[in-house]
Design a protein around this motif. Structure first.
Motif: not given
Length: 399
Positions: A232-246
């Motif tokens: 869950p922690e990794g998913v949270a970081f990943a979702a924030a990262a992808i949103a910033h990149l997109c």
């Protein structure tokens, strides 16, 4: 770990430790980097520290001419902090003998604080050398978790000049043997002491390289949040990262003013933190292999494999994508990826004339890539790995 697992009784094994909370890297700005008090506070030994600068050859190193790094070194000197510039540099992905050479340079300094300024190659090489430097061992002995590092590393600050590898946040490094095989190195000792996010340093990077670095960051986030080691922690970081990149990578690639550079860099950092918690999968397993059999830059190699396999893995293991897609709330992840590539306007083709599908398959299935294969949420037969590699060469290797 870069792929998946920890060393137990000399074996690499899947372990809950990959999912444990890892302290987020301290993020600093230019003002802290220029502070003698801050640098002195990082030093691990008695007496005034000396900054060992490890600088990408494309940049003006301290003392080599006018530039922001010379200004920083002068400010630190006024505060009593001496500087030396390492003779070892990493114009391309690090070779293990280069890391050994840099470790020897660091050992020769009485109270070093390593400051690595550059892209992923510079940061990977510098922080690996800082971890190796505390003992007299050769770097190769630490590859693939063959042995633990010998204690607290030399304090290290990473200053990324690209936005993609996330090395300033991750606890991994990549370095190649003299023969070209890419080896991964993993450990808490490779998590840098601080990351200086200074987005202005990334703005002069060529457009195509900006895009490929951003695609690498997407791959880190995607793989860490959908692999077998996801949390869950990794998913949270990943979702924030992808949103910033997109939201910001396309504008950053186009060189538009505003917040694009800063927020793209922040997305890359978050993807590096996600990587700590979930590891990588097929994209990096074959991506590393592609970079070992052909002179394809890492970001491009990973982007090619992501493009070739993201729909395959999403369709084959949809349960692995549920949490990330729910957190991101932008639809199927392969559609999100395809839109990002289109928005950046950058092709993925490479010159594949120097290799073939069989060589790529052999490299992808080598021992150094096993952990990443095992972390992939689908299990493929040997013939399927071969089919994927052949398809990549035929589809993308025709530049």
């Amino acid at each position: 770990m870069y792929g998946f697992g920890l060393k137990v009784n000399g074996q690499i094994t899947r372990d809950a430790g990959i999912k444990k909370r890892v302290a987020m890297t301290q993020v600093i700005g230019r003002s802290e980097l220029a502070s003698a008090d801050f640098i002195a506070g990082l030093a691990g030994r008695e007496g005034a520290p000396t900054v060992v600068w490890v600088v990408d050859p494309a940049l003006v190193a301290p003392g080599a001419g006018d530039g922001p790094l010379s200004d920083l070194a002068a400010t630190l000197s006024q505060g009593g902090i001496a500087s030396v510039v390492a003779a070892t540099a990493f114009p391309r992905e690090p070779k293990i003998p280069q890391v050994d050479a840099l470790a020897a340079e660091i050992r020769a300094v009485a109270n070093p604080v390593v400051v690595a300024v550059g892209g992923g190659s510079t940061m990977d090489g510098a922080k690996l050398a800082a971890a190796v430097a505390i003992a007299q061992d050769e770097t190769l002995g630490y590859a693939l978790c063959a042995q633990d590092f010998k204690g607290a590393p030399i304090p290290t600050i990473c200053v990324p000049t690209t936005s993609g590898t996330g090395s300033e946040a991750s606890r991994t490094s990549i370095a190649s043997t003299k023969e070209g095989a890419k080896m991964w190195f993993w450990g808490e000792e490779l998590k840098t002491t601080a990351a200086c996010l200074w987005p202005e340093l990334t703005e002069t990077v060529p457009q195509r390289f900006k895009a490929m670095c951003g695609f690498d960051a997407f791959a880190h986030a995607h793989e860490s949040a959908t692999g077998n080691g996801r949390s869950p922690e990794g998913v949270a970081f990943a979702a924030a990262a992808i949103a910033h990149l997109c939201d910001h990578l396309p504008a950053y690639v186009r060189g538009e003013s505003g917040e694009a550079a800063r927020l793209t860099q922040w997305g890359s950092f978050q993807a590096g933190e996600a990587l700590n918690l979930g590891g990588t999968t097929i994209g990096h397993s074959i991506g590393h292999a592609l970079g070992s059999v052909l002179p394809v830059p890492h970001g491009q190699a990973v982007a090619v494999v992501t493009d070739a396999t993201i729909t395959l893995t999403r369709d084959g293991a949809p349960e692995a994508y549920v949490d990330l897609e729910r957190a991101l709330d932008r639809g199927p992840l392969d559609h999100v990826w395809a839109k990002l590539v289109r928005d950046c306007g950058t092709g993925l083709q490479f010159d594949g004339s120097g290799s073939n599908g069989a060589e790529l398959t052999a490299a992808a299935c080598a021992e150094e890539n096993k952990a990443m294969r095992d972390n992939t949420p689908m299990t493929f037969s040997e013939s399927k790995w071969a089919d994927i590699c052949e398809s990549i060469m035929q589809t993308y290797g025709k530049a």
